[in-house]
Write a protein that holds these residues in place. Structure first.
Motif, mmCIF file in Angstrom:
data_model
loop_
_atom_site.group_PDB
_atom_site.id
_atom_site.type_symbol
_atom_site.label_atom_id
_atom_site.label_comp_id
_atom_site.label_asym_id
_atom_site.label_seq_id
_atom_site.Cartn_x
_atom_site.Cartn_y
_atom_site.Cartn_z
ATOM 1 N N ASN A 1 0.831 -1.187 0.000
ATOM 2 C CA ASN A 1 0.000 0.000 0.000
ATOM 3 C C ASN A 1 0.874 1.248 0.000
ATOM 4 N N ARG A 2 1.945 1.208 0.768
ATOM 5 C CA ARG A 2 2.856 2.347 0.821
ATOM 6 C C ARG A 2 3.548 2.528 -0.527
ATOM 7 N N ALA A 3 3.961 1.440 -1.136
ATOM 8 C CA ALA A 3 4.600 1.515 -2.456
ATOM 9 C C ALA A 3 3.622 2.058 -3.495
ATOM 10 N N THR B 1 1.118 4.056 -2.928
ATOM 11 C CA THR B 1 0.956 5.477 -2.630
ATOM 12 C C THR B 1 2.125 6.272 -3.178
ATOM 13 N N GLN B 2 3.320 5.748 -3.045
ATOM 14 C CA GLN B 2 4.504 6.435 -3.569
ATOM 15 C C GLN B 2 4.455 6.545 -5.092
ATOM 16 N N VAL B 3 3.992 5.487 -5.736
ATOM 17 C CA VAL B 3 3.859 5.516 -7.199
ATOM 18 C C VAL B 3 2.819 6.553 -7.614
ATOM 19 N N ALA B 4 1.696 6.594 -6.910
ATOM 20 C CA ALA B 4 0.643 7.568 -7.221
ATOM 21 C C ALA B 4 1.121 8.996 -6.967
ATOM 22 N N MET B 5 1.857 9.196 -5.888
ATOM 23 C CA MET B 5 2.390 10.524 -5.575
ATOM 24 C C MET B 5 3.407 10.959 -6.619
ATOM 25 N N LYS B 6 4.241 10.032 -7.063
ATOM 26 C CA LYS B 6 5.221 10.342 -8.107
ATOM 27 C C LYS B 6 4.521 10.730 -9.404
ATOM 28 N N GLU C 1 -6.693 8.866 -6.288
ATOM 29 C CA GLU C 1 -5.983 7.601 -6.088
ATOM 30 C C GLU C 1 -5.174 7.646 -4.790
ATOM 31 N N ILE C 2 -4.522 8.767 -4.541
ATOM 32 C CA ILE C 2 -3.744 8.915 -3.306
ATOM 33 C C ILE C 2 -4.659 8.834 -2.092
ATOM 34 N N GLU C 3 -5.816 9.468 -2.192
ATOM 35 C CA GLU C 3 -6.768 9.443 -1.082
ATOM 36 C C GLU C 3 -7.312 8.029 -0.843
ATOM 37 N N ILE C 4 -7.594 7.310 -1.906
ATOM 38 C CA ILE C 4 -8.100 5.935 -1.782
ATOM 39 C C ILE C 4 -7.066 5.037 -1.118
ATOM 40 N N LEU C 5 -5.799 5.312 -1.415
ATOM 41 C CA LEU C 5 -4.724 4.494 -0.837
ATOM 42 C C LEU C 5 -4.445 4.842 0.629
ATOM 43 N N GLY C 6 -5.129 5.855 1.145
ATOM 44 C CA GLY C 6 -5.025 6.129 2.571
ATOM 45 C C GLY C 6 -4.279 7.392 2.942
#
Length: 150
Positions: free
Chosen positions: A19-21, A23-28, A54-59
């Motif tokens: 999930n963290r990975a 989120t990092q991909v979505a943020m990038k 997408e970032i919000e859905i990922l938490g």
């Protein structure tokens, strides 16, 4: 396992890094997205909204001002004046209000370009006709009363 909460906790432990990975991909993807001059603003803002969702859905969550700042920083140079006005007037937009304002600004850009093209087109045509008339008049005078050098 005794409760559903225990099961959830145990599942988060091995899968939490994914999930963290993600989120990092979505943020990038969000941070690397840049609008080009030819791109319609509506489609571009919708693309940015999908990254934010997408970032919000990922938490993870970004506050509204940060979301607006990210979107404004990703706009091309033609929107610099809009960005400056936003900062000078200390406006606070929601993302939908920002979209509306940017669409209005884009419409003004298009009108300005059309007016400039019309002015350039009409002025260049009239200058070309004047030059041809002057040349014809000069040739007519040159042949009627001109003296040939030998």
């Amino acid at each position: 396992m005794a409760t559903a909460l225990d099961m959830l906790f145990n599942l988060k432990e091995p899968f939490g890094d994914r999930n963290r990975a993600a989120t990092q991909v979505a943020m990038k993807a969000l941070m690397n997205t840049q609008m080009t001059e030819e791109t319609p603003i509506r489609g571009y803002i919708l693309k940015m909204l999908s990254h934010l969702n997408e970032i919000e859905i990922l938490g993870d969550e970004l506050d509204g001002e940060t979301q607006i700042d990210i979107v404004l920083m990703s706009l091309p140079k033609s929107f610099e004046q809009f960005h400056l006005n936003y900062n000078m007037n200390k406006r606070l937009y929601s993302l939908t209000e920002l979209l509306t304002e940017l669409q209005e600004t884009e419409g003004l850009f298009k009108k300005r370009v059309q007016v400039n093209m019309a002015e350039k087109g009409s002025s260049s045509k009239s200058k070309g006709k004047k030059k041809k008339k002057k040349k014809k008049a000069a040739n007519a005078v040159g042949f009627q009363g001109g003296v040939k050098k030998t």
